[in-house]
Write a protein that holds these residues in place. Structure first.
Motif, PDB file in Angstrom:
ATOM      1  N   LEU A 117       0.891  -1.451  -0.022  1.00 58.14           N
ATOM      2  CA  LEU A 117      -0.257  -0.438   0.196  1.00 58.14           C
ATOM      3  C   LEU A 117       0.801   1.331  -0.074  1.00 58.14           C
ATOM      4  O   LEU A 117       0.713   2.018  -0.313  1.00 58.14           O
ATOM      5  CB  LEU A 117      -1.404  -0.425   1.192  1.00 58.14           C
ATOM      6  N   ASP A 118       2.177   0.993   0.427  1.00 59.51           N
ATOM      7  CA  ASP A 118       2.461   2.547   0.549  1.00 59.51           C
ATOM      8  C   ASP A 118       3.678   2.503  -0.882  1.00 59.51           C
ATOM      9  O   ASP A 118       3.984   3.265  -2.015  1.00 59.51           O
ATOM     10  CB  ASP A 118       4.076   2.700   1.270  1.00 59.51           C
ATOM     11  N   ASP A 119       4.121   0.996  -2.131  1.00 58.43           N
ATOM     12  CA  ASP A 119       5.247   0.930  -2.667  1.00 58.43           C
ATOM     13  C   ASP A 119       3.965   1.277  -4.223  1.00 58.43           C
ATOM     14  O   ASP A 119       4.712   2.181  -4.964  1.00 58.43           O
ATOM     15  CB  ASP A 119       5.448  -0.667  -3.031  1.00 58.43           C
ATOM     16  N   ALA A 120       3.068   0.779  -3.985  1.00 59.44           N
ATOM     17  CA  ALA A 120       2.239   0.792  -5.397  1.00 59.44           C
ATOM     18  C   ALA A 120       1.326   2.380  -5.208  1.00 59.44           C
ATOM     19  O   ALA A 120       0.331   2.888  -6.203  1.00 59.44           O
ATOM     20  CB  ALA A 120       1.017  -0.266  -5.438  1.00 59.44           C
ATOM     21  N   GLY A 121       1.038   2.173  -3.553  1.00 60.09           N
ATOM     22  CA  GLY A 121      -0.062   3.287  -3.314  1.00 60.09           C
ATOM     23  C   GLY A 121      -1.196   3.397  -3.994  1.00 60.09           C
ATOM     24  O   GLY A 121      -2.195   2.765  -3.558  1.00 60.09           O
ATOM     25  N   GLU A 122      -1.588   4.715  -4.602  1.00 63.11           N
ATOM     26  CA  GLU A 122      -2.957   4.908  -5.464  1.00 63.11           C
ATOM     27  C   GLU A 122      -3.654   3.685  -5.949  1.00 63.11           C
ATOM     28  O   GLU A 122      -4.878   3.256  -6.036  1.00 63.11           O
ATOM     29  CB  GLU A 122      -3.296   6.039  -5.919  1.00 63.11           C
ATOM     30  N   LEU A 123      -2.856   3.352  -6.539  1.00 57.50           N
ATOM     31  CA  LEU A 123      -2.375   2.312  -7.731  1.00 57.50           C
ATOM     32  C   LEU A 123      -3.909   1.611  -6.699  1.00 57.50           C
ATOM     33  O   LEU A 123      -4.613   0.532  -7.435  1.00 57.50           O
ATOM     34  CB  LEU A 123      -1.908   1.577  -8.516  1.00 57.50           C
ATOM     35  N   ALA A 124      -2.941   0.262  -6.361  1.00 60.20           N
ATOM     36  CA  ALA A 124      -3.441  -0.569  -5.327  1.00 60.20           C
ATOM     37  C   ALA A 124      -4.964   0.047  -4.142  1.00 60.20           C
ATOM     38  O   ALA A 124      -5.329  -1.164  -4.626  1.00 60.20           O
ATOM     39  CB  ALA A 124      -2.426  -0.935  -4.125  1.00 60.20           C
ATOM     40  N   ILE A 125      -5.059   1.065  -4.240  1.00 56.02           N
ATOM     41  CA  ILE A 125      -6.719   1.514  -3.245  1.00 56.02           C
ATOM     42  C   ILE A 125      -7.097   1.541  -4.529  1.00 56.02           C
ATOM     43  O   ILE A 125      -8.566   1.454  -3.820  1.00 56.02           O
ATOM     44  CB  ILE A 125      -5.906   2.981  -2.260  1.00 56.02           C
ATOM     45  N   THR A 126      -7.377   2.104  -5.461  1.00 55.97           N
ATOM     46  CA  THR A 126      -8.534   2.329  -6.433  1.00 55.97           C
ATOM     47  C   THR A 126      -9.285   0.849  -7.068  1.00 55.97           C
ATOM     48  O   THR A 126      -9.457   0.763  -7.186  1.00 55.97           O
ATOM     49  CB  THR A 126      -7.700   3.188  -7.332  1.00 55.97           C
ATOM     50  N   ARG A 127      -7.493  -0.947  -7.200  1.00 57.65           N
ATOM     51  CA  ARG A 127      -8.347  -1.590  -7.523  1.00 57.65           C
ATOM     52  C   ARG A 127      -9.085  -2.484  -5.953  1.00 57.65           C
ATOM     53  O   ARG A 127     -10.138  -2.971  -6.571  1.00 57.65           O
ATOM     54  CB  ARG A 127      -6.710  -2.856  -7.297  1.00 57.65           C
ATOM     55  N   VAL A 128      -8.420  -1.889  -4.794  1.00 55.80           N
ATOM     56  CA  VAL A 128      -9.628  -2.555  -3.924  1.00 55.80           C
ATOM     57  C   VAL A 128     -11.180  -1.319  -3.640  1.00 55.80           C
ATOM     58  O   VAL A 128     -11.749  -2.553  -3.575  1.00 55.80           O
ATOM     59  CB  VAL A 128      -8.832  -1.844  -2.627  1.00 55.80           C
ATOM     60  N   TRP A 129     -10.939  -0.022  -3.631  1.00 58.84           N
ATOM     61  CA  TRP A 129     -12.190   0.351  -4.538  1.00 58.84           C
ATOM     62  C   TRP A 129     -13.223  -0.316  -5.379  1.00 58.84           C
ATOM     63  O   TRP A 129     -14.549  -0.231  -5.238  1.00 58.84           O
ATOM     64  CB  TRP A 129     -11.900   2.125  -4.833  1.00 58.84           C
ATOM     65  N   GLU A 130     -12.608  -0.195  -6.454  1.00 57.62           N
ATOM     66  CA  GLU A 130     -12.871  -0.993  -7.834  1.00 57.62           C
ATOM     67  C   GLU A 130     -13.682  -1.845  -7.186  1.00 57.62           C
ATOM     68  O   GLU A 130     -14.703  -2.049  -7.730  1.00 57.62           O
ATOM     69  CB  GLU A 130     -12.197  -0.837  -8.878  1.00 57.62           C
ATOM     70  N   PHE A 131     -12.773  -3.153  -6.938  1.00 55.59           N
ATOM     71  CA  PHE A 131     -13.224  -4.361  -6.820  1.00 55.59           C
ATOM     72  C   PHE A 131     -14.135  -4.702  -5.632  1.00 55.59           C
ATOM     73  O   PHE A 131     -15.167  -4.963  -5.656  1.00 55.59           O
ATOM     74  CB  PHE A 131     -11.847  -5.466  -5.590  1.00 55.59           C
ATOM     75  N   LEU A 132     -14.738  -3.440  -4.689  1.00 55.18           N
ATOM     76  CA  LEU A 132     -15.917  -3.501  -3.579  1.00 55.18           C
ATOM     77  C   LEU A 132     -17.214  -2.571  -4.757  1.00 55.18           C
ATOM     78  O   LEU A 132     -18.127  -3.245  -4.165  1.00 55.18           O
ATOM     79  CB  LEU A 132     -14.864  -2.470  -2.267  1.00 55.18           C
ATOM     80  N   GLN A 133     -17.092  -1.946  -5.132  1.00 51.27           N
ATOM     81  CA  GLN A 133     -17.965  -1.833  -5.731  1.00 51.27           C
ATOM     82  C   GLN A 133     -18.340  -2.508  -6.854  1.00 51.27           C
ATOM     83  O   GLN A 133     -19.445  -2.496  -6.521  1.00 51.27           O
ATOM     84  CB  GLN A 133     -17.505  -0.338  -7.037  1.00 51.27           C
ATOM     85  N   ARG A 134     -17.354  -3.485  -7.266  1.00 48.48           N
ATOM     86  CA  ARG A 134     -18.155  -4.579  -8.768  1.00 48.48           C
ATOM     87  C   ARG A 134     -18.930  -5.926  -7.340  1.00 48.48           C
ATOM     88  O   ARG A 134     -19.512  -6.122  -8.394  1.00 48.48           O
ATOM     89  CB  ARG A 134     -16.796  -4.907  -9.230  1.00 48.48           C
ATOM     90  N   HIS A 135     -18.542  -5.773  -6.468  1.00 47.34           N
ATOM     91  CA  HIS A 135     -19.788  -6.901  -5.612  1.00 47.34           C
ATOM     92  C   HIS A 135     -20.300  -5.982  -4.668  1.00 47.34           C
ATOM     93  O   HIS A 135     -19.654  -6.490  -3.271  1.00 47.34           O
ATOM     94  CB  HIS A 135     -18.310  -7.321  -5.671  1.00 47.34           C
ATOM     95  N   PRO A 136     -20.827  -5.829  -4.648  1.00 49.05           N
ATOM     96  CA  PRO A 136     -21.873  -5.197  -3.518  1.00 49.05           C
ATOM     97  C   PRO A 136     -22.559  -5.948  -2.786  1.00 49.05           C
ATOM     98  O   PRO A 136     -22.760  -6.767  -3.168  1.00 49.05           O
ATOM     99  CB  PRO A 136     -22.326  -4.135  -4.094  1.00 49.05           C
ATOM    100  N   LEU A 137     -22.457  -6.287  -1.590  1.00 54.55           N
ATOM    101  CA  LEU A 137     -23.673  -6.599  -0.315  1.00 54.55           C
ATOM    102  C   LEU A 137     -25.027  -6.400  -1.067  1.00 54.55           C
ATOM    103  O   LEU A 137     -25.252  -5.799  -0.573  1.00 54.55           O
ATOM    104  CB  LEU A 137     -22.984  -6.741   0.724  1.00 54.55           C
ATOM    105  N   THR A 138     -25.383  -7.448  -0.972  1.00 53.01           N
ATOM    106  CA  THR A 138     -26.971  -6.975  -0.896  1.00 53.01           C
ATOM    107  C   THR A 138     -27.601  -7.791   0.683  1.00 53.01           C
ATOM    108  O   THR A 138     -26.773  -7.979   1.454  1.00 53.01           O
ATOM    109  CB  THR A 138     -28.057  -8.637  -1.679  1.00 53.01           C
TER     110      THR A 138
END
Length: 321
Positions: free
Chosen positions: A300-321
């Motif tokens: 999370l320090d090395d990849a920074g915003e790129l890794a954080i964006t991957r987490v954000w997008e993943f959570l958005q693609r898999h919403p909990l019902t």
């Protein structure tokens, strides 16, 4: 993802309760860690943790020798839409740092602590686990107990199973795990923490203030007991304490074959390397995978915003019902 550039707004957004006791150790990393930790007390020991934002619960579990500070930027990015719960394990970060006469520093106790904290706070369903380093073994040990509670998994440079075939324990970890010299270097010379702060980010060196943030909670030998015990209790053989838990967690992974899973990996990690990534993929062939060939253990320090964006997008693609 939220705009987190205004330090004043960050201070106002903390949802720490006014009647909470302060954490045992003051926050050493303002403004990089602009949160007010809550405190939960179990068996006379105080565990500091973040509880930021609202929405689906995302539980972030750190490893060794880090603390909740590792997830600072991920919390800032997610808390507009998610409830971020980030404990500091006993002996780590802003939590109490007892001697071995008051706490056994076992993997079982780590999982018990997490289970208690989440149940105490009413977080018993629809959980997303984000795990790193030892956080993987703690988190997947918890998941093995409660597979119905875990709905999404994000794993980065971690394990949830015994040492993969073909992977050997690095010499530096062997020294710390098995020798008095290694124990002396870890506790008296702060060797492990300093080594991690210098070498676990490989794409670019950690800035001085970030290094200081990682090192601050481990400022004396008495405050490095957890760092040493994490190394000494790496379970390698069936006779080792905790090996039964790790092997049991591995056996339970099949229960998550349908659980949305994201694997984020720094490929220059000298411990949790491609062997661990391939083992995760073997258990979770359905997982979404992103790798960074030039990044190391502190992803999370090395990849920074790129890794954080991957987490954000993943959570958005898999919403909990």
């Amino acid at each position: 993802m939220s705009n987190t550039s205004d330090p004043a707004s960050l201070q106002l957004r903390t949802n720490a309760l006014p009647d909470d006791d302060g954490p045992p150790f003051p926050n050493p990393a303002m403004p990089l860690f602009p949160f007010v930790s809550r405190v939960a007390t179990r068996r006379g020991l105080r565990m500091a943790y973040l509880d930021e934002g609202r929405g689906d619960t995302v539980v972030m579990l750190h490893g060794n020798p880090t603390w909740g500070f590792y997830y600072r930027n991920l919390v800032l990015s997610l808390r507009e839409s998610y409830r971020c719960v980030v404990p500091d394990h006993i002996g780590c970060g802003l939590s109490d740092k007892p001697g071995t006469d008051r706490y056994d520093y076992s993997l079982k106790s780590r999982i018990d602590d997490l289970e208690w904290l989440l149940e105490e706070r009413g977080l018993t369903r629809d959980l997303t686990l984000v795990v790193h380093d030892w956080g993987g073994m703690i988190g997947m040990g918890f998941a093995a107990r409660h597979p119905d509670r875990v709905k999404r998994i994000v794993a980065m440079n971690t394990g949830g199973f015994p040492l993969p075939a073909g992977k050997k324990l690095p010499p530096s970890l062997w020294l710390g795990r098995n020798t008095k010299l290694g124990a002396w270097l870890i506790t008296r010379r702060n060797w492990f923490c300093k080594f991690a702060a210098k070498w676990c980010a490989t794409k670019r060196p950690l800035p001085a203030d970030v290094r200081a943030g990682y090192l601050a909670p481990y400022d004396t030998p008495a405050h490095r007991v957890a760092v040493l015990k994490f190394v000494q209790t790496i379970p390698l053989a069936p006779s080792d304490p905790g090996y039964d838990i790790v092997s049991g967690a591995a056996a339970s992974l099949e229960k998550f074959r349908g659980t949305p899973t994201l694997l984020l990996w720094g490929m220059k990690d000298f411990v949790f390397d491609r062997h661990f990534l391939e083992e995760w993929q073997r258990h979770f062939p359905h997982a979404e995978v992103h790798t960074w060939p030039d990044c190391g253990h502190y992803l999370l320090d090395d990849a920074g915003e790129l890794a954080i964006t991957r987490v954000w997008e993943f959570l958005q693609r898999h919403p909990l019902t």
